[in-house]
Every structure is written in C-alpha cells, then in structure tokens.
Design an enzyme around this catalytic site. Sequence first.
Site, PDB file in Angstrom:
ATOM      1  N   ASN A  25       1.242   8.394   2.504  1.00 31.08           N
ATOM      2  CA  ASN A  25       2.113   7.222   2.638  1.00 31.08           C
ATOM      3  C   ASN A  25       1.822   6.295   1.454  1.00 31.08           C
ATOM      4  O   ASN A  25       0.838   5.566   1.471  1.00 31.08           O
ATOM      5  CB  ASN A  25       1.825   6.505   3.966  1.00 31.08           C
ATOM      6  CG  ASN A  25       2.680   5.260   4.138  1.00 31.08           C
ATOM      7  OD1 ASN A  25       3.614   5.032   3.372  1.00 31.08           O
ATOM      8  ND2 ASN A  25       2.370   4.455   5.143  1.00 31.08           N
ATOM      9  N   TRP A  26       2.672   6.385   0.455  1.00 30.44           N
ATOM     10  CA  TRP A  26       2.446   5.585  -0.764  1.00 30.44           C
ATOM     11  C   TRP A  26       2.741   4.097  -0.537  1.00 30.44           C
ATOM     12  O   TRP A  26       2.424   3.271  -1.377  1.00 30.44           O
ATOM     13  CB  TRP A  26       3.321   6.112  -1.901  1.00 30.44           C
ATOM     14  CG  TRP A  26       2.846   7.414  -2.502  1.00 30.44           C
ATOM     15  CD1 TRP A  26       1.701   8.094  -2.197  1.00 30.44           C
ATOM     16  CD2 TRP A  26       3.494   8.177  -3.536  1.00 30.44           C
ATOM     17  NE1 TRP A  26       1.596   9.229  -2.964  1.00 30.44           N
ATOM     18  CE2 TRP A  26       2.684   9.303  -3.794  1.00 30.44           C
ATOM     19  CE3 TRP A  26       4.675   8.018  -4.257  1.00 30.44           C
ATOM     20  CZ2 TRP A  26       3.017  10.269  -4.745  1.00 30.44           C
ATOM     21  CZ3 TRP A  26       5.024   8.981  -5.212  1.00 30.44           C
ATOM     22  CH2 TRP A  26       4.192  10.092  -5.454  1.00 30.44           C
ATOM     23  N   LYS A  27       3.389   3.773   0.565  1.00 28.26           N
ATOM     24  CA  LYS A  27       3.770   2.384   0.870  1.00 28.26           C
ATOM     25  C   LYS A  27       4.544   1.780  -0.314  1.00 28.26           C
ATOM     26  O   LYS A  27       5.217   2.493  -1.040  1.00 28.26           O
ATOM     27  CB  LYS A  27       2.543   1.550   1.231  1.00 28.26           C
ATOM     28  CG  LYS A  27       1.681   2.199   2.316  1.00 28.26           C
ATOM     29  CD  LYS A  27       0.704   1.245   2.920  1.00 28.26           C
ATOM     30  CE  LYS A  27      -0.238   1.997   3.846  1.00 28.26           C
ATOM     31  NZ  LYS A  27      -1.028   1.137   4.689  1.00 28.26           N
ATOM     32  N   HIS A  51       5.918   2.846  11.811  1.00 25.79           N
ATOM     33  CA  HIS A  51       4.630   2.485  11.206  1.00 25.79           C
ATOM     34  C   HIS A  51       4.265   1.072  11.645  1.00 25.79           C
ATOM     35  O   HIS A  51       5.130   0.198  11.757  1.00 25.79           O
ATOM     36  CB  HIS A  51       4.728   2.575   9.677  1.00 25.79           C
ATOM     37  CG  HIS A  51       3.373   2.481   9.028  1.00 25.79           C
ATOM     38  ND1 HIS A  51       2.729   1.284   8.858  1.00 25.79           N
ATOM     39  CD2 HIS A  51       2.542   3.435   8.542  1.00 25.79           C
ATOM     40  CE1 HIS A  51       1.546   1.516   8.271  1.00 25.79           C
ATOM     41  NE2 HIS A  51       1.410   2.812   8.079  1.00 25.79           N
ATOM     42  N   GLU A  86       3.019  -1.361  10.175  1.00 23.41           N
ATOM     43  CA  GLU A  86       3.409  -2.454   9.270  1.00 23.41           C
ATOM     44  C   GLU A  86       4.868  -2.851   9.506  1.00 23.41           C
ATOM     45  O   GLU A  86       5.229  -4.024   9.412  1.00 23.41           O
ATOM     46  CB  GLU A  86       3.150  -2.038   7.813  1.00 23.41           C
ATOM     47  CG  GLU A  86       1.651  -2.045   7.508  1.00 23.41           C
ATOM     48  CD  GLU A  86       1.198  -1.106   6.412  1.00 23.41           C
ATOM     49  OE1 GLU A  86       2.035  -0.621   5.632  1.00 23.41           O
ATOM     50  OE2 GLU A  86      -0.019  -0.848   6.346  1.00 23.41           O
ATOM     51  N   GLU A 112      -2.386   6.050  14.776  1.00 19.98           N
ATOM     52  CA  GLU A 112      -2.953   5.162  13.766  1.00 19.98           C
ATOM     53  C   GLU A 112      -3.454   3.879  14.433  1.00 19.98           C
ATOM     54  O   GLU A 112      -2.661   2.957  14.677  1.00 19.98           O
ATOM     55  CB  GLU A 112      -1.898   4.798  12.732  1.00 19.98           C
ATOM     56  CG  GLU A 112      -1.322   5.982  11.993  1.00 19.98           C
ATOM     57  CD  GLU A 112      -0.824   5.594  10.615  1.00 19.98           C
ATOM     58  OE1 GLU A 112      -1.406   6.066   9.647  1.00 19.98           O
ATOM     59  OE2 GLU A 112       0.119   4.791  10.521  1.00 19.98           O
ATOM     60  N   GLY A 120      -5.919   0.518   6.364  1.00 19.44           N
ATOM     61  CA  GLY A 120      -6.158  -0.271   5.156  1.00 19.44           C
ATOM     62  C   GLY A 120      -7.391  -1.157   5.235  1.00 19.44           C
ATOM     63  O   GLY A 120      -7.597  -2.015   4.372  1.00 19.44           O
ATOM     64  N   SER A 133      -7.599   4.592   7.264  1.00 23.36           N
ATOM     65  CA  SER A 133      -8.746   4.703   6.358  1.00 23.36           C
ATOM     66  C   SER A 133      -9.344   6.112   6.341  1.00 23.36           C
ATOM     67  O   SER A 133     -10.555   6.285   6.191  1.00 23.36           O
ATOM     68  CB  SER A 133      -9.816   3.661   6.708  1.00 23.36           C
ATOM     69  OG  SER A 133      -9.291   2.354   6.537  1.00 23.36           O
ATOM     70  N   GLY A 147      -2.919   6.610   3.626  1.00 24.83           N
ATOM     71  CA  GLY A 147      -2.381   5.528   2.814  1.00 24.83           C
ATOM     72  C   GLY A 147      -3.123   5.435   1.488  1.00 24.83           C
ATOM     73  O   GLY A 147      -2.844   6.183   0.539  1.00 24.83           O
ATOM     74  N   GLY A 148      -4.096   4.525   1.421  1.00 26.79           N
ATOM     75  CA  GLY A 148      -4.793   4.231   0.160  1.00 26.79           C
ATOM     76  C   GLY A 148      -5.274   5.460  -0.595  1.00 26.79           C
ATOM     77  O   GLY A 148      -5.076   5.571  -1.811  1.00 26.79           O
TER      78      GLY A 148
HETATM   79  C1  PEP Z   1      -1.138   4.241   6.673  1.00 30.22           C
HETATM   80  O1  PEP Z   1      -0.554   3.420   6.008  1.00 30.22           O
HETATM   81  O2  PEP Z   1      -0.491   4.932   7.454  1.00 30.22           O
HETATM   82  C2  PEP Z   1      -2.587   4.379   6.529  1.00 30.22           C
HETATM   83  C3  PEP Z   1      -3.213   5.184   7.336  1.00 30.22           C
HETATM   84  O3  PEP Z   1      -3.176   3.638   5.535  1.00 30.22           O
HETATM   85  P1  PEP Z   1      -4.711   3.764   5.057  1.00 30.22           P
HETATM   86  O4  PEP Z   1      -5.047   5.215   4.911  1.00 30.22           O
HETATM   87  O5  PEP Z   1      -4.766   3.038   3.759  1.00 30.22           O
HETATM   88  O6  PEP Z   1      -5.555   3.119   6.120  1.00 30.22           O
END
Ligand code: PEP
Length: 250
Positions: A10-12, A96, A98, A168, A174, A213, A234-235
């Site tokens: 997930n590049w966001k 998601h 967010e 999640e 994040g 994470s 994500g990150g």
């Molecule tokens: C996400 O955005 O779905 C996510 C899991 O982010 P991160 O890995 O950065 O926690």
Amino acid sequence: MSRKKIAAANWKMNLSYAEASTLLDQLLEVCPTNAINKIICAPFPYLHVCSEKTAGRIDFTVGAQDCSAHAKGAYTGETSAAMIASCGATHVIVGHSERRTYHRESGEHLLGKIHQAFSANLNVIFCIGEVLAQRKAGEHKDVVVNQLLEVLSGLGKEHLSKLILAYEPVWAIGTGETATPEQAQEMHAIIRNQMHAMFGDEGGQVAILYGGSCNAKNAKELFACSDVDGGLIGGASLIADDFATITTSF
Ligand code: PEP
C-alpha cells in the site's frame, strides 16, 4: 484447495510519478518470481503505468487504494471501479482505516464500494481492525466481528473468490508497533471462524492478510501463524529490498 499467499503493497499518497516508476522497476528486479501474489496498490495516476510494467509477471498485479460507491456521473473528484479496471488494475482496497477515519466511511458506504468493485470485476481487499481504545477496553474481538457482519452480510458466496481480508489493528498502522504473532493469530482465527459461520467452508478459505508495521524483520514470524496468509504492507513497501524480503518470508 490451499489459500492464496499474498504480499500487498500500500503505497498510500507517496512518490512522484518518476519515483513510483523507478520503485516498480526495482521491485520487478529484486522480487523473485514465485507463487506469492504481489499486489501493488498505487495512487490512481500511476495505475496504468504500473499495470503496463507488471504485465509480463504473473506473480504481480496492481490495485487501487479506494474506489467510489457510485458507478458514474456527477461525483467530482471520485474514481469509479470501472475506471480503475480500465487502467489494467485488478484489485482495490476498501475500508482502510485511514479512509474510515478521515472520510467517515460507514458500513453501508463500504458495501456500496464493494458492489461497484465486483461489478467492475475487481478483487477487493477489505480492511478491518480495532483502535487502541477498543483493544484496551477488551472490545477488539467484537469490533472485528461486527465490522464483518455489518458489511459482508450484504454479500453472497459467489463473491468470495474475489475477496481478500486484511486485519489491520489501527494502533499498529504506521506506528512501528506491530501486533505480536500471538495477537495476530488470535484475531485471524476469530475472523476465519466468523467467515466460516457466515459463508461455510468457502468463507473459511478467504485469504486474511495482516497489516500494521509489518516489515522485513518481523514478516517471517507473522506469516508463520497458521491463519495469516500474508501482509498488507505500508511503509516497508516503499523500499524495494525490504518488500522483496517480505515476499520471501513465507
Ligand atoms: C497500511 O497502510 O495498510 C499499513 C499496514 O501501513 P504500515 O505497514 O506502514 O503500518
């Protein structure tokens, strides 16, 4: 039939067009071709180039990070599922945290998005998870079960082959704070049992990804859990070598 193994990126809202293009080139080079499904969820403007670049790799597909609950028309700024599919993408993330938080997306709205996605023949990665206060209050199990009931009760068994779930915990997204493998396994088992209760054996076969994470260091122990079928990343998906390590952590 064994469940699919998936590493979804997930590049966001990150990367310029040039940066996204370079990252994808690097990923195609460093991720070994294997049976792990790699889904690159890119910002809308990059879907087409990502689809073109991944066309030669059966283990890579492309997804969007959201879609509209409407088919078409006067919805300025929205992107329909059909538009996403027309750019060559095959997946879309729905629900998601967010988007649930910043856009106050209700269960009914999310079901509308999922129906649009299926109408456009997209696969859906549906996200669920509790916030920290709910976990501290011991409500986390009820929260995820209710999120499933609220939205997925509107689906039939015929939709399950195009559905992926992502657990999640919002407190882990994040933040650098990851669920322990025990916490992840406990929640994934609850989700799988609930899917079985709602849809029978086919419900129990739906892939459930862990997100929050997840990184190159902790992916292996998370993916070793019997009900964890991969990750929504994500990150760590923004660093080619890290994502490649994650794709080989099964
Ligand atoms: C996400 O955005 O779905 C996510 C899991 O982010 P991160 O890995 O950065 O926690």
